[in-house]
Motif scaffolding. Structure first.
Motif, PDB file in Angstrom:
ATOM      1  N   GLU A  38       0.814  -1.216   0.000  1.00 59.55           N
ATOM      2  CA  GLU A  38       0.000   0.000   0.000  1.00 59.55           C
ATOM      3  C   GLU A  38       0.845   1.262   0.000  1.00 59.55           C
ATOM      4  N   ASN A  39       1.983   1.230   0.692  1.00 61.37           N
ATOM      5  CA  ASN A  39       2.832   2.422   0.800  1.00 61.37           C
ATOM      6  C   ASN A  39       4.068   2.366  -0.094  1.00 61.37           C
ATOM      7  N   ASN A  40       4.162   1.320  -0.931  1.00 57.56           N
ATOM      8  CA  ASN A  40       5.278   1.171  -1.880  1.00 57.56           C
ATOM      9  C   ASN A  40       6.641   1.123  -1.210  1.00 57.56           C
ATOM     10  N   GLY A  41       6.680   0.540  -0.019  1.00 58.89           N
ATOM     11  CA  GLY A  41       7.961   0.349   0.656  1.00 58.89           C
ATOM     12  C   GLY A  41       8.482  -1.059   0.376  1.00 58.89           C
ATOM     13  N   LYS A  42       9.316  -1.549   1.276  1.00 57.77           N
ATOM     14  CA  LYS A  42       9.862  -2.907   1.142  1.00 57.77           C
ATOM     15  C   LYS A  42      10.081  -3.493   2.525  1.00 57.77           C
ATOM     16  N   LEU A  43      10.282  -4.775   2.554  1.00 55.60           N
ATOM     17  CA  LEU A  43      10.620  -5.437   3.794  1.00 55.60           C
ATOM     18  C   LEU A  43      12.139  -5.496   3.908  1.00 55.60           C
ATOM     19  N   VAL A  44      12.673  -5.088   5.034  1.00 53.96           N
ATOM     20  CA  VAL A  44      14.111  -5.136   5.280  1.00 53.96           C
ATOM     21  C   VAL A  44      14.357  -6.157   6.384  1.00 53.96           C
TER      22      VAL A  44
END
Length: 203
Positions: A38-44
């Motif tokens: 939804e927020n166009n981030g990523k998993l780190v």
């Protein structure tokens, strides 16, 4: 030798069956979905030593199944690699003890860079500082290591791997990931061929 092998397998199988299944999985899946999809981030994902190898495997499995993820080595994060972390990301940190110095330092550094990053923790220690600071704490059940010395990460890393698989499958289900989606991300090898065949058959 066969008896030793059988006991190892039985020990690890029991540990997997005893992993606590709680609402924390659902919370973790929601955090990953919100930040990544939804927020166009990523998993780190991050971990030190053997736990780090599990974190790296989880990250690559997420990426190949539609949820962008990267592995960040906690020591390298102190030498510039922290720059890969963005404000819309979610952190997945793995530490059996919940006390790993480099991971605790990573939490502090990430908070200083982007305050309020969601934090998912996989650990065997619910009383640790790391666990208490987590938005979602997932317990391994703190199984005894099958290592004869009780020292080498063995059973604990098996539990971590299974938890990672559970999260991956949860996200695949949530985003309705298909064989066609898989084929676009995995072109080469047997799995690439198999995914394209499945995609063609479902058309």
């Amino acid at each position: 030798m066969e008896e030793i092998i059988r006991k190892v397998i039985e020990h690890e199988a029991r540990a997997i069956q005893n992993i606590p299944v709680t609402k924390s999985y659902e919370k973790a899946a929601e955090l990953i979905f919100e930040q990544v999809h939804e927020n166009n981030g990523k998993l780190v994902a991050s971990g030190m030593g053997k736990a780090g190898q599990i974190a790296q495997n989880i990250a690559t499995t997420f990426s190949s199944t539609g949820t962008p993820a990267v592995f960040l080595h906690p020591s390298d994060s102190q030498h510039g690699d922290l720059g890969v972390v963005q404000a819309n990301d979610v952190l997945l940190l793995i530490s059996n003890s919940g006390k790993t110095r480099e991971i605790l330092e990573l939490v502090e550094l990430a908070e200083n860079l982007h305050p309020g990053l969601p934090l998912i923790v996989i650990s065997g220690n619910p009383d640790s500082v790391l666990a208490k600071n987590a938005d979602s704490f997932i317990s391994t059940g703190n199984p005894d290591e099958v290592c004869p010395l009780g020292l080498t990460p063995t059973t604990s890393t098996t539990a971590m791997t299974v938890i990672g698989d559970a999260l991956v499958v949860s996200l695949m289900t949530k985003i309705k990931f298909t064989s066609q989606d898989y084929a676009k991300r995995h072109h080469g090898g047997y799995l690439g061929d198999k995914s394209r065949l499945q995609a063609r058959m479902k058309k």
